[in-house]
Design a protein around this motif. Structure first.
Motif, PDB file in Angstrom:
ATOM      1  N   ILE A 182     -60.695 -45.537  -1.952  1.00 55.01           N
ATOM      2  CA  ILE A 182     -59.432 -44.920  -2.345  1.00 55.01           C
ATOM      3  C   ILE A 182     -58.757 -45.810  -3.372  1.00 55.01           C
ATOM      4  CG2 ILE A 182     -57.160 -44.182  -1.531  1.00 55.01           C
ATOM      5  CD1 ILE A 182     -58.449 -43.914   1.275  1.00 55.01           C
ATOM      6  N   LYS A 183     -58.495 -45.270  -4.563  1.00 54.90           N
ATOM      7  CA  LYS A 183     -57.800 -46.085  -5.568  1.00 54.90           C
ATOM      8  C   LYS A 183     -56.298 -45.851  -5.550  1.00 54.90           C
ATOM      9  CE  LYS A 183     -58.323 -43.127  -9.709  1.00 54.90           C
ATOM     10  NZ  LYS A 183     -58.927 -43.100 -11.062  1.00 54.90           N
TER      11      LYS A 183
ATOM     12  N   ALA B  98     -55.865 -30.777  -4.099  1.00 52.30           N
ATOM     13  CA  ALA B  98     -56.179 -31.945  -3.274  1.00 52.30           C
ATOM     14  C   ALA B  98     -57.672 -32.264  -3.330  1.00 52.30           C
ATOM     15  CB  ALA B  98     -55.732 -31.700  -1.838  1.00 52.30           C
ATOM     16  N   GLU B  99     -58.500 -31.244  -3.218  1.00 49.94           N
ATOM     17  CA  GLU B  99     -59.945 -31.455  -3.283  1.00 49.94           C
ATOM     18  C   GLU B  99     -60.352 -31.998  -4.652  1.00 49.94           C
ATOM     19  OE1 GLU B  99     -61.571 -27.665  -2.289  1.00 49.94           O
ATOM     20  OE2 GLU B  99     -61.267 -27.918  -0.119  1.00 49.94           O
ATOM     21  N   TYR B 100     -59.741 -31.474  -5.700  1.00 52.20           N
ATOM     22  CA  TYR B 100     -60.055 -31.911  -7.062  1.00 52.20           C
ATOM     23  C   TYR B 100     -59.698 -33.390  -7.246  1.00 52.20           C
ATOM     24  CZ  TYR B 100     -60.246 -31.702 -12.198  1.00 52.20           C
ATOM     25  OH  TYR B 100     -60.562 -31.913 -13.529  1.00 52.20           O
ATOM     26  N   ALA B 101     -58.540 -33.787  -6.742  1.00 47.89           N
ATOM     27  CA  ALA B 101     -58.081 -35.170  -6.916  1.00 47.89           C
ATOM     28  C   ALA B 101     -58.990 -36.167  -6.219  1.00 47.89           C
ATOM     29  CB  ALA B 101     -56.644 -35.309  -6.411  1.00 47.89           C
ATOM     30  N   THR B 102     -59.634 -35.753  -5.123  1.00 42.46           N
ATOM     31  CA  THR B 102     -60.536 -36.691  -4.431  1.00 42.46           C
ATOM     32  C   THR B 102     -61.708 -37.086  -5.310  1.00 42.46           C
ATOM     33  OG1 THR B 102     -61.905 -34.961  -3.391  1.00 42.46           O
ATOM     34  CG2 THR B 102     -59.954 -35.721  -2.170  1.00 42.46           C
ATOM     35  N   GLN B 103     -62.070 -36.242  -6.263  1.00 47.17           N
ATOM     36  CA  GLN B 103     -63.212 -36.545  -7.128  1.00 47.17           C
ATOM     37  C   GLN B 103     -62.939 -37.724  -8.057  1.00 47.17           C
ATOM     38  OE1 GLN B 103     -66.130 -34.719  -6.517  1.00 47.17           O
ATOM     39  NE2 GLN B 103     -64.747 -34.093  -4.862  1.00 47.17           N
ATOM     40  N   PHE B 104     -61.683 -38.114  -8.136  1.00 43.06           N
ATOM     41  CA  PHE B 104     -61.291 -39.252  -8.963  1.00 43.06           C
ATOM     42  C   PHE B 104     -60.800 -40.426  -8.121  1.00 43.06           C
ATOM     43  CE2 PHE B 104     -60.825 -35.344 -11.334  1.00 43.06           C
ATOM     44  CZ  PHE B 104     -61.506 -35.623 -12.506  1.00 43.06           C
ATOM     45  N   GLY B 105     -61.064 -40.371  -6.830  1.00 39.65           N
ATOM     46  CA  GLY B 105     -60.727 -41.482  -5.955  1.00 39.65           C
ATOM     47  C   GLY B 105     -59.348 -41.441  -5.340  1.00 39.65           C
ATOM     48  N   TYR B 106     -58.659 -40.286  -5.426  1.00 37.22           N
ATOM     49  CA  TYR B 106     -57.324 -40.180  -4.844  1.00 37.22           C
ATOM     50  C   TYR B 106     -57.403 -39.579  -3.447  1.00 37.22           C
ATOM     51  CZ  TYR B 106     -55.498 -41.015  -9.526  1.00 37.22           C
ATOM     52  OH  TYR B 106     -55.221 -41.563 -10.748  1.00 37.22           O
TER      53      TYR B 106
END
Length: 300
Positions: free
Chosen positions: A39-40, A60-68
């Motif tokens: 998690i960044k 929310a799902e999209y943001a996880t792809q960037f480490g959020y």
């Protein structure tokens, strides 16, 4: 601007129901979206009035792809955080920010991981109500305005006045709450939310014009969190003049006003809800670009 997609990982993420409690002990239900490979930064998503947290799932799902890691949640009285019976349920509209958002911020706040906020409509108003707003590194909000019909185009202005003054009052008088779901307008709302919302939307500066809420002027002036305030030019409920009428009260927060058009993102329309609908990934990229810059500055 850095190429954010270079940092995108086709990684797995977990989704878990996340109960947590507000400072007054009220039980809230959230959903935690967690990337599996580190998690960044954390993001708390503060919803619009009457919009269940599930609506924000795609972002929310999209943001996880960037480490959020993202926490969505339902305010008290709404969807998963509602009591079995709304009739007789008492609360203030301000509780959503002062108690519920504040609890979500505390839940996600960690010393070594930046905490960002994404607000939709009321969600952008709520930061100033949370006593722990200083824990938020930056906020990106969409469609946040003062709610006054005078800022709306004529057709929408007439529609809103009919709803507030003719349709809603007799329905609420019978049910004891606002049965929005039966009108296909959102989740049902407690009567306290309905009453205060209706009252404040009669004023060009919303609750800042309410003598009972005069202390909020000084309270909002304490916020120093950088804010990106976005208005779509087809969002009749929160056009730039409405946005400014409310956001000016974040008087000491570094503020960027951003106007967007649907055509700029390959969309037919955005309006008040399209910021988070399927196909809005280019809008979400701008949120994550901005948060990435804050992280890069901190690490640099």
């Amino acid at each position: 601007m850095p190429n954010l997609n270079q940092n995108r990982q086709k990684q797995q993420f977990s989704v878990a129901t996340q109960p947590f409690s507000a400072s007054d002990g009220y039980a809230l239900i959230g959903t935690l979206y967690t990337p599996e490979h580190g998690i960044k930064a954390n993001i708390v998503l503060s919803s619009a009035t009457g919009v269940p947290q599930a609506f924000y799932r795609r972002f929310a799902e999209y943001a996880t792809q960037f480490g959020y890691q993202v926490l969505t949640f339902d305010y008290r009285g709404v969807a998963l955080s509602a009591p079995k019976q709304l009739k007789g349920f008492k609360m203030s509209y301000l509780d959503w920010g002062a108690l519920d958002l504040a609890a979500a911020i505390d839940f996600l706040a960690q010393d070594q991981i930046p905490l960002f906020m994404v607000g939709h409509s009321y969600g952008g108003q709520a930061l100033g109500l949370a006593p722990n707003h200083a824990k938020v590194t930056a906020m990106y909000c969409f469609g946040t305005g003062a709610g006054w019909h005078g800022y709306m185009p004529f057709k929408e202005k007439m529609k809103v006045q009919v709803i507030w003054n003719i349709i809603f009052p007799p329905i609420v008088a019978v049910t004891g709450y606002l049965p929005w779901s039966k009108l296909n307008m959102g989740a049902d709302l407690p009567i306290g939310v309905y009453q205060q919302w209706r009252k404040w939307c009669k004023n060009p500066t919303y609750f800042f014009a309410d003598p009972e809420q005069h202390a909020l002027i000084a309270q909002y002036a304490q916020v120093k969190t950088p804010i990106y305030a976005v208005s779509a030019l087809d969002d009749d409920w929160a056009l730039p003049n409405s946005r400014h009428a409310f956001m000016q009260h974040y008087s000491n927060a570094p503020m960027q006003f951003i106007n967007i058009s649907a055509s700029d993102y390959g969309l037919k329309e955005i309006r008040h809800m399209g910021y988070f609908r399927k196909g809005s990934e280019k809008i979400w990229d701008e949120i994550l670009h901005s948060f990435h810059d804050f992280i890069a500055t901190k690490n640099g």
